[in-house]
Design a protein around this motif. Structure first.
Motif, short mmCIF file in Angstrom:
data_model
loop_
_atom_site.label_atom_id
_atom_site.label_comp_id
_atom_site.label_asym_id
_atom_site.label_seq_id
_atom_site.Cartn_x
_atom_site.Cartn_y
_atom_site.Cartn_z
N MET A 133 0.63 -0.72 -0.24
CA MET A 133 0.14 0.22 0.35
C MET A 133 0.97 1.04 -0.09
O MET A 133 1.83 0.96 0.81
CB MET A 133 -0.54 0.02 0.90
CG MET A 133 -2.09 0.82 1.28
SD MET A 133 -3.16 0.71 -0.05
CE MET A 133 -3.96 -0.89 0.74
N THR A 135 1.31 5.85 0.88
CA THR A 135 0.74 7.04 1.40
C THR A 135 1.31 7.90 0.68
O THR A 135 1.99 7.86 -0.43
CB THR A 135 0.79 6.57 2.79
OG1 THR A 135 2.20 6.55 3.16
CG2 THR A 135 0.91 4.90 3.69
N ILE A 196 -13.85 9.17 2.20
CA ILE A 196 -13.45 7.71 2.43
C ILE A 196 -14.66 7.39 1.09
O ILE A 196 -14.58 6.39 0.99
CB ILE A 196 -13.42 7.79 3.45
CG1 ILE A 196 -12.26 8.29 3.99
CG2 ILE A 196 -12.87 6.21 3.51
CD1 ILE A 196 -12.19 7.94 5.26
N GLU A 200 -13.82 4.81 -1.51
CA GLU A 200 -14.74 3.34 -1.55
C GLU A 200 -15.71 2.90 -2.52
O GLU A 200 -15.52 1.98 -2.83
CB GLU A 200 -15.57 3.28 0.05
CG GLU A 200 -15.51 1.73 0.25
CD GLU A 200 -14.69 0.80 -0.03
OE1 GLU A 200 -13.53 1.24 -0.21
OE2 GLU A 200 -15.32 -0.32 0.02
N LEU A 290 -6.50 2.29 -7.86
CA LEU A 290 -7.34 1.56 -6.36
C LEU A 290 -6.08 2.34 -5.58
O LEU A 290 -6.22 2.90 -4.32
CB LEU A 290 -7.16 0.51 -6.05
CG LEU A 290 -7.95 -0.09 -6.94
CD1 LEU A 290 -8.31 -2.19 -6.68
CD2 LEU A 290 -9.90 -0.23 -6.80
N TYR A 291 -5.47 2.36 -5.87
CA TYR A 291 -4.05 2.54 -4.44
C TYR A 291 -3.92 4.11 -4.51
O TYR A 291 -3.76 4.31 -3.08
CB TYR A 291 -2.62 2.36 -5.34
CG TYR A 291 -2.15 0.86 -5.00
CD1 TYR A 291 -2.58 -0.12 -5.68
CD2 TYR A 291 -1.66 0.92 -4.11
CE1 TYR A 291 -2.39 -1.60 -5.80
CE2 TYR A 291 -1.25 -0.26 -3.34
CZ TYR A 291 -1.23 -1.87 -4.79
OH TYR A 291 -0.59 -3.05 -4.18
N ARG A 294 -7.30 4.77 -2.12
CA ARG A 294 -6.02 4.41 -0.88
C ARG A 294 -5.68 5.51 0.07
O ARG A 294 -5.90 5.49 1.09
CB ARG A 294 -5.29 2.82 -0.78
CG ARG A 294 -6.55 2.16 -0.04
CD ARG A 294 -7.01 2.44 1.40
NE ARG A 294 -8.15 1.04 1.35
CZ ARG A 294 -8.94 1.22 2.46
NH1 ARG A 294 -9.57 2.29 2.60
NH2 ARG A 294 -9.12 0.00 3.15
N ASP A 297 -7.12 7.97 1.13
CA ASP A 297 -7.67 7.83 2.35
C ASP A 297 -6.63 8.14 3.59
O ASP A 297 -7.78 8.08 4.72
CB ASP A 297 -8.74 6.72 2.41
CG ASP A 297 -9.56 6.73 1.35
OD1 ASP A 297 -9.77 7.73 1.05
OD2 ASP A 297 -10.29 5.62 0.63
N TYR A 298 -5.57 6.95 3.38
CA TYR A 298 -4.75 7.26 4.68
C TYR A 298 -4.96 8.55 5.44
O TYR A 298 -4.60 8.40 6.23
CB TYR A 298 -4.11 6.04 4.17
CG TYR A 298 -4.46 4.76 4.09
CD1 TYR A 298 -4.80 4.31 5.57
CD2 TYR A 298 -3.84 4.58 3.24
CE1 TYR A 298 -5.41 2.83 5.27
CE2 TYR A 298 -4.02 2.53 3.15
CZ TYR A 298 -4.60 1.59 4.66
OH TYR A 298 -5.39 0.89 4.29
N PHE A 299 -4.10 9.27 4.69
CA PHE A 299 -3.65 10.28 4.50
C PHE A 299 -5.08 11.36 6.00
O PHE A 299 -5.68 11.68 5.96
CB PHE A 299 -3.37 11.74 3.42
CG PHE A 299 -2.95 12.95 4.37
CD1 PHE A 299 -1.83 12.42 3.94
CD2 PHE A 299 -3.46 14.07 3.64
CE1 PHE A 299 -1.26 13.72 4.13
CE2 PHE A 299 -2.62 15.33 3.74
CZ PHE A 299 -1.59 15.31 4.38
#
Lengths: 394, 394
Positions: A133, A135, A196, A200, A290-291, A294, A297-299
């Protein structure tokens, strides 16, 4: 369009068909937040303008979710102009007669930098979802490797909108001494629940497409075009304001004066969205999508500083110009305001401009005069403070 | 839960497993906006309470996009309480001790009224996309046939939220003399470009699913569950406010304290949306979803009155209560305000309440005290004006 750069031991640099590529071998893996090391690592990039003798005029431009390094040149796949031609070029705010501009495809991307479509050296097949994954911080770490490779110590400015703005914030937090000025535009210091949620939906649309093949579509000769198009359509709505859609399309019918009462593209907005979906799949890799989603979203920049965004910027000497657009409902003005509050609390130098426009989130890509003027004013002042010579009279 | 009703010549009425059903034979086709006649026509409906002797206490409740006639009883498929139990029941604003409440599944629906899953008598197979396109006016025409069938001349009130509110507006415009009071809630007099855009994403998600089989999935033993789930996920985001999502889910992780850096449902909001998508497909027909979204998209009440919404309500004697919710961004307060302006211009009696809540569009389905109180106050006053006896003391 590119300038020669120093070769560094352990790196190979080759021309890619459309970009410069920096290669980082086994001695220079990318340490990733997910715990893995990515190696080998390719970074595809473009440069514009000339690096000055003391290397003090470099601007790094960070691209958004589906952007790439082709900031100010014709896109090699679509043939369209660079995505930030309004901002980058001779005489533009990011003046290529004056500054040395660098833009690289992010890690996990699909325009030459290592991503899910790259060969996994341990299997000999494309990574697919075996790529660790990615970031925002991983993207920035990789960019720092590129900047090292180019022999540049301090960037005059890091600028970008949307996901590019997240990278700007991460740069300022992680490498404050390497960033003289920073322009985070139409962005947020963390992804909201609604952000998010929309991402999704896009991911589920891609993964619901049987041609996605659990991410193995490249080896199986398939492309999940339908799922990716739906994902793009959903996302595209969030890039535009309600008002702009109403002004541009309203309820106008497509090529007719009365409804046909069918499931064809009856309204112009439907036709427009379908076109956006279909043209996207020709230029973008589904797994990269997708990456990238994501990574956003993780940020949550504050999370790395005990929940305090102000701590992320504590004592920063970087000069900031935070820009939001009042009709942007994806990363609304309130999200920029939160960044500004944190910068103020951290004691940073910050200008904040909320631009009035009906163009929504996409305004940062468009020729919005107040935005262009704001950017020019900020960069000119920062250049004076940096001791750079004034712009050529044109 | 149901009361006996008069049988009318030419109609058969049979009990369906879960609802009353009115049958309209070849002598009573439904004339549809798309130009076709629908026959035979079944209308599945529920009633609550008792019709008084002069038939002056009937309230028609109109359901929203994915709602149905099960307003105040346990849902026969999901086992959940009725979708408007906050508003309808003994002692509730729509007091079943006082009023005779009727709710029917709309034409094109999938809970017993003729829809795309019904058998097409001319082919012997399900209509699929051979069902003529359904409009809000078609739904209301069918409801008027049901009200005729029940022997009711004038409805005391027509009430509904969202797509149900569109039906309320259409009732008031088409049959002003048959509507004593009207409550259009969280709705709009026309679908905006953004509204159409979100619906189009949902339709494309359904149609992109290979199990949709060009609408012939029922005969082919398939269900386009993945596409329909994606459609529901996208739509569901529009039903909730950004603030409510942030308050309820924020960036909380699902069943863990640190991210796994995977494409699993990492965040609670992802898990919630996936659940919403998956549970929806168990209770709703994919083709009905296409028809319902299209009906809303075609809705533009003013267009039938030379572009003037005021003309739609000219000289109306109906008493209106327009309700919006300030955090509803699907049909925002401005859309309700436009209805109120038109009603005022048309000389109608109108109350307008914009309820402050963070619950977004879905607020009309929830126990929002100000909304419940507003509804009770409006209906009590209208009942007095109608000469109905006061509510029982409870």
């Amino acid at each position: 369009m590119t300038v020669p750069v120093n070769k560094t031991a352990g790196l190979r640099e080759v021309d890619a068909p459309h970009s410069l590529v920096a290669h980082f071998g086994p001695d220079r893996p990318l340490a990733m937040d997910a715990g893995a090391e990515l190696s080998p690592l390719r970074i595809a990039y473009q440069t514009y303008g000339v690096l000055n003798a003391d290397k003090s005029n470099a601007i790094l431009v960070c691209h958004a979710l589906t952007g790439d390094q082709h900031v100010a040149n014709e896109h090699p796949v679509t043939g369209k102009p660079g995505w930030w031609q309004t901002m980058v070029g001779p005489g533009r705010p990011i003046d290529t007669d004056r500054y040395f501009v660098i833009s690289s495809n992010v890690v996990g991307g699909c325009m030459g930098t290592t991503g899910p479509a790259s060969l996994n050296p341990s299997t000999g097949r494309p990574y697919g979802l075996e790529l660790p994954m990615v970031t925002i911080r991983d993207m920035v770490r990789a960019q720092a490797m590129l900047i090292d490779h180019l022999g540049i110590e301090t960037l005059f400015c890091v600028a970008g909108g949307s996901m590019g703005g997240m990278q700007v914030l991460q740069w300022a937090a992680t490498y404050p001494e390497r960033v003289f000025a920073a322009m985070p535009i139409a962005t947020a210091a963390k992804h909201s629940s609604q952000n998010i949620a929309f991402h999704e939906v896009g991911r589920q649309a891609v993964m619901a497409d049987p041609d996605w093949r659990k991410g193995r579509y490249l080896e199986e000769g398939q492309i999940p075009t339908k799922g990716l198009a739906v994902a793009r359509m959903a996302a595209h709505i969030t890039y535009l304001s309600d008002e702009a859609l109403q002004n541009k399309f309203g309820r106008k019918l497509q090529d007719r004066t009365a409804p046909t009462f069918s499931f064809d593209a009856e309204f112009q907005i439907e036709n427009y969205l379908r076109y956006q979906g279909m043209s996207f799949v020709d230029r973008f890799d589904a797994n990269s999508y997708l990456y990238m989603t994501r990574a956003c979203d993780y940020f949550d920049l504050a999370a790395d500083y005990g929940g305090s965004l102000a701590l992320a910027f504590k004592g920063a000497k970087t000069r900031f110009c935070v820009v939001s657009f009042n009709s942007d409902w994806l990363y609304p003005t309130s999200a920029s305001r939160a960044i500004v509050h944190a910068l103020n609390a951290g004691g940073a130098s910050v200008s904040f401009v909320d631009i009035e426009t009906d163009r929504g989130h996409d305004a940062f890509l468009l020729n919005v005069p107040d935005f262009i003027a704001t950017s020019r004013g900020f960069l000119d002042a920062a250049a004076r403070a940096r001791g750079l010579p004034p712009a050529r009279t044109r």
